[in-house]
Design a protein around this motif. Sequence first.
Motif, PDB file in Angstrom:
ATOM      1  N   GLU A  78       0.737  -1.161   0.014  1.00  0.00           N
ATOM      2  CA  GLU A  78      -0.022   0.047  -0.087  1.00  0.00           C
ATOM      3  C   GLU A  78       0.876   1.231  -0.004  1.00  0.00           C
ATOM      4  O   GLU A  78       0.448   2.251  -0.994  1.00  0.00           O
ATOM      5  N   LEU A  79       1.969   1.007   0.707  1.00  0.00           N
ATOM      6  CA  LEU A  79       2.939   2.198   0.740  1.00  0.00           C
ATOM      7  C   LEU A  79       3.457   2.765  -0.474  1.00  0.00           C
ATOM      8  O   LEU A  79       3.487   3.882  -0.865  1.00  0.00           O
ATOM      9  N   TYR A  80       3.996   1.515  -1.141  1.00  0.00           N
ATOM     10  CA  TYR A  80       4.408   1.874  -2.577  1.00  0.00           C
ATOM     11  C   TYR A  80       3.426   1.791  -3.518  1.00  0.00           C
ATOM     12  O   TYR A  80       3.782   1.857  -4.869  1.00  0.00           O
ATOM     13  N   ASN A  81       2.181   2.005  -3.401  1.00  0.00           N
ATOM     14  CA  ASN A  81       1.137   2.325  -4.276  1.00  0.00           C
ATOM     15  C   ASN A  81       1.010   1.314  -5.422  1.00  0.00           C
ATOM     16  O   ASN A  81       0.975   1.625  -6.438  1.00  0.00           O
ATOM     17  N   GLU A 109       3.819  -0.887 -11.725  1.00  0.00           N
ATOM     18  CA  GLU A 109       5.226  -0.930 -12.382  1.00  0.00           C
ATOM     19  C   GLU A 109       6.180  -0.514 -11.328  1.00  0.00           C
ATOM     20  O   GLU A 109       7.136  -1.263 -10.886  1.00  0.00           O
ATOM     21  N   VAL A 110       5.917   0.755 -10.728  1.00  0.00           N
ATOM     22  CA  VAL A 110       6.865   1.330  -9.966  1.00  0.00           C
ATOM     23  C   VAL A 110       6.954   0.737  -8.513  1.00  0.00           C
ATOM     24  O   VAL A 110       7.836   0.449  -7.944  1.00  0.00           O
ATOM     25  N   GLY A 111       5.465   0.503  -8.089  1.00  0.00           N
ATOM     26  CA  GLY A 111       5.419  -0.058  -6.810  1.00  0.00           C
ATOM     27  C   GLY A 111       6.009  -1.424  -6.619  1.00  0.00           C
ATOM     28  O   GLY A 111       6.743  -1.941  -5.666  1.00  0.00           O
ATOM     29  N   MET A 112       5.967  -2.528  -7.799  1.00  0.00           N
ATOM     30  CA  MET A 112       6.486  -3.614  -7.742  1.00  0.00           C
ATOM     31  C   MET A 112       8.157  -3.412  -7.634  1.00  0.00           C
ATOM     32  O   MET A 112       8.690  -4.193  -6.966  1.00  0.00           O
ATOM     33  N   ILE A 128      13.458  -3.796  -4.682  1.00  0.00           N
ATOM     34  CA  ILE A 128      14.553  -3.227  -4.006  1.00  0.00           C
ATOM     35  C   ILE A 128      14.587  -3.366  -2.795  1.00  0.00           C
ATOM     36  O   ILE A 128      15.554  -3.551  -1.952  1.00  0.00           O
ATOM     37  N   THR A 129      13.256  -3.168  -1.765  1.00  0.00           N
ATOM     38  CA  THR A 129      13.073  -3.445  -0.537  1.00  0.00           C
ATOM     39  C   THR A 129      13.643  -4.672   0.064  1.00  0.00           C
ATOM     40  O   THR A 129      14.321  -4.890   0.880  1.00  0.00           O
ATOM     41  N   VAL A 130      13.198  -5.572  -0.519  1.00  0.00           N
ATOM     42  CA  VAL A 130      13.214  -7.115  -0.303  1.00  0.00           C
ATOM     43  C   VAL A 130      14.670  -7.571  -0.261  1.00  0.00           C
ATOM     44  O   VAL A 130      15.250  -8.145   0.193  1.00  0.00           O
ATOM     45  N   VAL A 131      15.112  -7.027  -1.667  1.00  0.00           N
ATOM     46  CA  VAL A 131      16.632  -7.423  -1.828  1.00  0.00           C
ATOM     47  C   VAL A 131      17.502  -6.608  -0.842  1.00  0.00           C
ATOM     48  O   VAL A 131      18.498  -7.225  -0.193  1.00  0.00           O
ATOM     49  N   LEU A 160      11.485  -9.601   7.339  1.00  0.00           N
ATOM     50  CA  LEU A 160      12.597  -9.530   7.242  1.00  0.00           C
ATOM     51  C   LEU A 160      13.293  -8.538   7.988  1.00  0.00           C
ATOM     52  O   LEU A 160      14.441  -8.424   8.392  1.00  0.00           O
ATOM     53  N   MET A 161      12.153  -7.331   8.252  1.00  0.00           N
ATOM     54  CA  MET A 161      12.825  -6.321   9.219  1.00  0.00           C
ATOM     55  C   MET A 161      12.789  -7.024  10.585  1.00  0.00           C
ATOM     56  O   MET A 161      13.871  -6.428  11.290  1.00  0.00           O
TER      57      MET A 161
END
Length: 103
Positions: free
Chosen positions: A11-14, A20-23, A28-31, A78-79
Amino acid sequence: MDINNMTFFAELYNVRENPEVGMWLLYITVVILSIIVFKLGFARKLSLLKNIVIYSFLIFGCTILSLFAVGLPIIEGLMVAALILIIYKIRLKQERKQQGKEA
């Protein structure tokens, strides 16, 4: 997977309005978090070629994890793992420092 039940970061990354941008942001966050958790918990001194192979597979695996991160709390997990490993490393360092003072 039900697109109405998205995780906080999806939701934060919309992801719903701009997938496309959200995924890419999810990926990148997961990596980044996976690399942090790997370095804190599992990494050892290896040769450059072995490191390249390990991180290649790690990045490939994060592709699949980022797809799951839309509906499952992958990033949140992961966090938490990174936080636990950071606390563990700090306590381990303090304990070693204290043992050094006693000896």
